[in-house]
Design a protein around this motif. Structure first.
Motif, mmCIF file in Angstrom:
data_model
loop_
_atom_site.group_PDB
_atom_site.id
_atom_site.type_symbol
_atom_site.label_atom_id
_atom_site.label_comp_id
_atom_site.label_asym_id
_atom_site.label_seq_id
_atom_site.Cartn_x
_atom_site.Cartn_y
_atom_site.Cartn_z
ATOM 1 N N THR A 165 0.840 -1.191 0.000
ATOM 2 C CA THR A 165 0.000 0.000 0.000
ATOM 3 C C THR A 165 0.875 1.239 0.000
ATOM 4 O O THR A 165 1.890 1.299 0.701
ATOM 5 C CB THR A 165 -0.916 -0.006 1.242
ATOM 6 O OG1 THR A 165 -1.716 -1.190 1.199
ATOM 7 C CG2 THR A 165 -1.824 1.200 1.279
ATOM 8 N N ASP A 166 0.492 2.222 -0.798
ATOM 9 C CA ASP A 166 1.200 3.498 -0.850
ATOM 10 C C ASP A 166 1.048 4.187 0.506
ATOM 11 O O ASP A 166 -0.072 4.450 0.937
ATOM 12 C CB ASP A 166 0.594 4.362 -1.963
ATOM 13 C CG ASP A 166 1.305 5.685 -2.165
ATOM 14 O OD1 ASP A 166 2.021 6.152 -1.260
ATOM 15 O OD2 ASP A 166 1.125 6.268 -3.252
ATOM 16 N N PRO A 167 2.148 4.473 1.211
ATOM 17 C CA PRO A 167 2.035 5.097 2.535
ATOM 18 C C PRO A 167 1.439 6.507 2.482
ATOM 19 O O PRO A 167 0.916 6.991 3.481
ATOM 20 C CB PRO A 167 3.472 5.120 3.062
ATOM 21 C CG PRO A 167 4.342 4.936 1.870
ATOM 22 C CD PRO A 167 3.532 4.215 0.839
ATOM 23 N N GLN A 168 1.479 7.144 1.330
ATOM 24 C CA GLN A 168 0.932 8.493 1.181
ATOM 25 C C GLN A 168 -0.556 8.497 0.819
ATOM 26 O O GLN A 168 -1.227 9.510 0.967
ATOM 27 C CB GLN A 168 1.701 9.256 0.088
ATOM 28 C CG GLN A 168 3.192 9.325 0.294
ATOM 29 C CD GLN A 168 3.565 10.093 1.548
ATOM 30 O OE1 GLN A 168 2.956 11.094 1.870
ATOM 31 N NE2 GLN A 168 4.562 9.607 2.273
ATOM 32 N N THR A 171 -5.499 4.482 -1.061
ATOM 33 C CA THR A 171 -6.290 4.035 -2.217
ATOM 34 C C THR A 171 -5.394 3.568 -3.358
ATOM 35 O O THR A 171 -5.898 3.135 -4.394
ATOM 36 C CB THR A 171 -7.223 5.149 -2.737
ATOM 37 O OG1 THR A 171 -6.439 6.211 -3.281
ATOM 38 C CG2 THR A 171 -8.127 5.670 -1.624
ATOM 39 N N GLN A 172 -4.092 3.660 -3.157
ATOM 40 C CA GLN A 172 -3.139 3.269 -4.191
ATOM 41 C C GLN A 172 -2.184 2.202 -3.662
ATOM 42 O O GLN A 172 -1.956 2.088 -2.457
ATOM 43 C CB GLN A 172 -2.314 4.481 -4.657
ATOM 44 C CG GLN A 172 -3.136 5.552 -5.296
ATOM 45 C CD GLN A 172 -2.329 6.755 -5.723
ATOM 46 O OE1 GLN A 172 -2.821 7.510 -6.518
ATOM 47 N NE2 GLN A 172 -1.127 6.938 -5.250
ATOM 48 N N VAL A 173 -1.646 1.424 -4.592
ATOM 49 C CA VAL A 173 -0.622 0.446 -4.266
ATOM 50 C C VAL A 173 0.608 0.729 -5.132
ATOM 51 O O VAL A 173 0.496 1.332 -6.190
ATOM 52 C CB VAL A 173 -1.107 -0.999 -4.485
ATOM 53 C CG1 VAL A 173 -2.188 -1.371 -3.501
ATOM 54 C CG2 VAL A 173 -1.566 -1.220 -5.909
ATOM 55 N N ILE A 174 1.741 0.293 -4.639
ATOM 56 C CA ILE A 174 2.989 0.424 -5.381
ATOM 57 C C ILE A 174 3.518 -0.971 -5.662
ATOM 58 O O ILE A 174 3.722 -1.763 -4.737
ATOM 59 C CB ILE A 174 4.027 1.248 -4.583
ATOM 60 C CG1 ILE A 174 3.471 2.643 -4.270
ATOM 61 C CG2 ILE A 174 5.350 1.335 -5.365
ATOM 62 C CD1 ILE A 174 4.348 3.456 -3.327
ATOM 63 N N PHE A 175 3.696 -1.263 -6.949
ATOM 64 C CA PHE A 175 4.297 -2.514 -7.379
ATOM 65 C C PHE A 175 5.759 -2.248 -7.666
ATOM 66 O O PHE A 175 6.099 -1.239 -8.282
ATOM 67 C CB PHE A 175 3.625 -3.025 -8.657
ATOM 68 C CG PHE A 175 2.189 -3.401 -8.491
ATOM 69 C CD1 PHE A 175 1.844 -4.617 -7.915
ATOM 70 C CD2 PHE A 175 1.185 -2.560 -8.911
ATOM 71 C CE1 PHE A 175 0.524 -4.969 -7.773
ATOM 72 C CE2 PHE A 175 -0.142 -2.908 -8.766
ATOM 73 C CZ PHE A 175 -0.478 -4.120 -8.195
ATOM 74 N N THR A 176 6.636 -3.156 -7.246
ATOM 75 C CA THR A 176 8.060 -3.028 -7.539
ATOM 76 C C THR A 176 8.610 -4.344 -8.029
ATOM 77 O O THR A 176 8.168 -5.416 -7.599
ATOM 78 C CB THR A 176 8.863 -2.565 -6.304
ATOM 79 O OG1 THR A 176 8.650 -3.503 -5.242
ATOM 80 C CG2 THR A 176 8.457 -1.181 -5.836
ATOM 81 N N LEU A 177 9.561 -4.244 -8.930
ATOM 82 C CA LEU A 177 10.244 -5.429 -9.447
ATOM 83 C C LEU A 177 11.735 -5.151 -9.457
ATOM 84 O O LEU A 177 12.184 -4.185 -10.063
ATOM 85 C CB LEU A 177 9.773 -5.769 -10.862
ATOM 86 C CG LEU A 177 10.378 -7.039 -11.472
ATOM 87 C CD1 LEU A 177 9.932 -8.283 -10.698
ATOM 88 C CD2 LEU A 177 9.989 -7.161 -12.935
ATOM 89 N N ASP A 178 12.482 -5.990 -8.755
ATOM 90 C CA ASP A 178 13.939 -5.891 -8.711
ATOM 91 C C ASP A 178 14.481 -6.643 -9.914
ATOM 92 O O ASP A 178 14.440 -7.867 -9.962
ATOM 93 C CB ASP A 178 14.453 -6.479 -7.396
ATOM 94 C CG ASP A 178 15.952 -6.394 -7.253
ATOM 95 O OD1 ASP A 178 16.645 -5.971 -8.203
ATOM 96 O OD2 ASP A 178 16.448 -6.738 -6.166
#
Length: 182
Positions: A165-168, A171-178
């Motif tokens: 979940t976006d800490p800011q 209602t949004q999520v952050i997807f990350t790929l290394d």
């Protein structure tokens, strides 16, 4: 393969078969694709436009269309998925990223036309972005998306993206790929 050779390899058009058997062409976005992009965005459902732009947009502005199609294929990369129809090429998906100043991370986005969702096109477009980013030495891709976009969450998780979940904004999520780990 050098960086330039890798870029050349991903800068070509490829054809792919979707789950329903339809063959699509995926190629780099060009400035001349502005009318394809206009029709594509205009024909997205309000929900798909909301998920892509994290807000309600109706008709895309000229400024937005120019921003989306003026791609330098270095700091800004984009791919377009096309079908041949009796009226000419039809855009059914797009994927893009923009490098951060460090050139080690990039924000990305993918959108697939409503009638073509769940056919594997989003995965094909994401794979093309990943290939391009790796060729440029990008270490991390990320995307900020609506927490309501369940289809994207399922695709991203199946491809190994982390989601939080976006800490800011809850209602949004952050997807990350290394990219250095995969």
């Amino acid at each position: 393969m050098s960086g330039k050779q890798a870029h050349t390899a991903i800068s070509r058009s490829v054809t792919e078969k979707l789950r329903n058997g339809q063959v699509v062409t995926i190629r780099p976005m060009e400035k001349s694709d502005i009318e394809l992009e206009r029709a594509f965005i205009t024909n997205l459902s309000p929900e798909s436009r909301h998920f892509r732009f994290l807000g309600g947009i109706g008709e895309p502005s000229e400024q937005l269309l120019k921003q989306l199609t003026d791609i330098d294929h270095d700091e800004r990369e984009a791919f377009i998925a096309l079908l041949e129809s009796d009226k000419g090429p039809l855009e059914i998906g797009a994927a893009r990223y923009i490098l951060e100043a460090s050139r080690t991370a990039a924000e990305c986005a993918v959108v697939v036309a409503d009638d073509w969702q769940m056919q594997g096109l989003g995965t094909l477009l994401l794979n093309r972005l990943i290939e391009s980013a790796r060729a440029r030495g990008v270490k991390h891709l990320y995307s900020i998306d609506s927490a309501e976009n369940i289809k994207l969450r399922d695709v991203a998780r199946s491809m190994g993206w982390d989601c939080h979940t976006d800490p800011q904004d809850h209602t949004q999520v952050i997807f990350t790929l290394d990219l250095s780990a995969t």
